[in-house]
Enzyme design. Structure first.
Site, short mmCIF file in Angstrom:
data_model
loop_
_atom_site.label_atom_id
_atom_site.label_comp_id
_atom_site.label_asym_id
_atom_site.label_seq_id
_atom_site.Cartn_x
_atom_site.Cartn_y
_atom_site.Cartn_z
N GLY A 61 39.67 32.21 37.35
CA GLY A 61 38.60 33.07 36.87
C GLY A 61 37.97 33.86 38.00
N CYS A 62 36.72 34.22 37.84
CA CYS A 62 36.01 35.02 38.84
C CYS A 62 35.93 34.30 40.18
CB CYS A 62 34.60 35.32 38.33
SG CYS A 62 33.57 36.17 39.54
N PHE A 63 36.34 34.98 41.25
CA PHE A 63 36.36 34.31 42.55
C PHE A 63 34.96 34.02 43.08
CE2 PHE A 63 38.06 38.67 44.30
CZ PHE A 63 36.88 39.31 43.95
#
Length: 219
Positions: free
Chosen positions: A51-53
């Protein structure tokens, strides 16, 4: 009418070509020989996409033995991907993190445990509200030992949940560091709406379930 049919046929033709090309590019990535990153000053590196880093970076930096977590891109077929390019889903890359850790303090096996404990392991192509191939879950291995650890844990989790685990398993090839403004985003922007609404709750859910002795008192 003939013209419309011709245009539709051409669109379908190029769509199929693009799909076939994408499959070939992905197969090439999956079939590549893994690259092993050597220790540097006693520190090792590992690579994960989940997902979002911004979220993943914060999770790993809460773990003892992790010295640094760097946001970037990996798993694709293009060189020097940018945030804008990877977000189209056409580069094949996923938002990923490079974990720099002390193997004397934390093992690769524990880092894989962190990975699965900090996400919804059954969500395909995304985490939470972030959806798309650029947000898909990937664990990267650098050698056969790491690959065996990943597959064993993935299989055990699938049995435990009685569900298919979404994480893909890739041979590590290259990590491209993301733009400067992405680095340490959660720490530098604690009041950002996304951080308050998504990143911090995700971090807190992970910390609530993970053994306290493996976590830092602050990150």
């Amino acid at each position: 009418m003939k013209q419309v049919i011709t245009l539709l046929a051409l669109a379908l033709f190029f769509s199929c070509q693009n799909s076939a090309q994408t499959k070939k590019q992905k197969a090439k990535v999956l079939d590549a020989k893994p690259i092993e990153v050597p220790l540097e000053n006693g520190l090792a590196k590992a690579y994960f996409a989940s997902g979002c880093f911004w979220c993943v970076e914060a999770v790993y930096e809460s773990v003892k033995g992790v010295k640094e977590s760097i946001s970037g891109y990996s798993g694709g077929h293009t060189k020097r991907p940018t945030y804008e390019a990877s977000n189209t889903g056409r580069t094949g890359h996923a938002e990923a993190v490079e974990i720099i850790y002390d193997p004397k303090v934390v093992s690769f096996e524990t880092l894989v445990d962190v990975y699965f404990a900090s996400q919804n392991p059954t969500q395909v192509n995304g985490q939470g509200p972030d959806k798309g191939s650029q947000y898909r879950s990937i664990i990267f291995y650098q050698n056969d030992e790491q690959k065996a650890i990943i597959l064993k844990k993935k299989e055990a989790l699938a049995k435990q949940l009685d569900a298919e685990i979404a994480a893909e398993v890739y041979p590590f090839q290259k990590f491209w560091i993301a733009e400067d403004y992405h680095q340490n985003f959660e720490r530098l922007h604690p009041d950002h709406p996304y951080i308050r609404r998504i990143s911090i709750p995700r971090l807190n859910r992970f910390k609530a379930k993970f053994p306290k002795e493996l976590l830092k008192t602050a990150h």
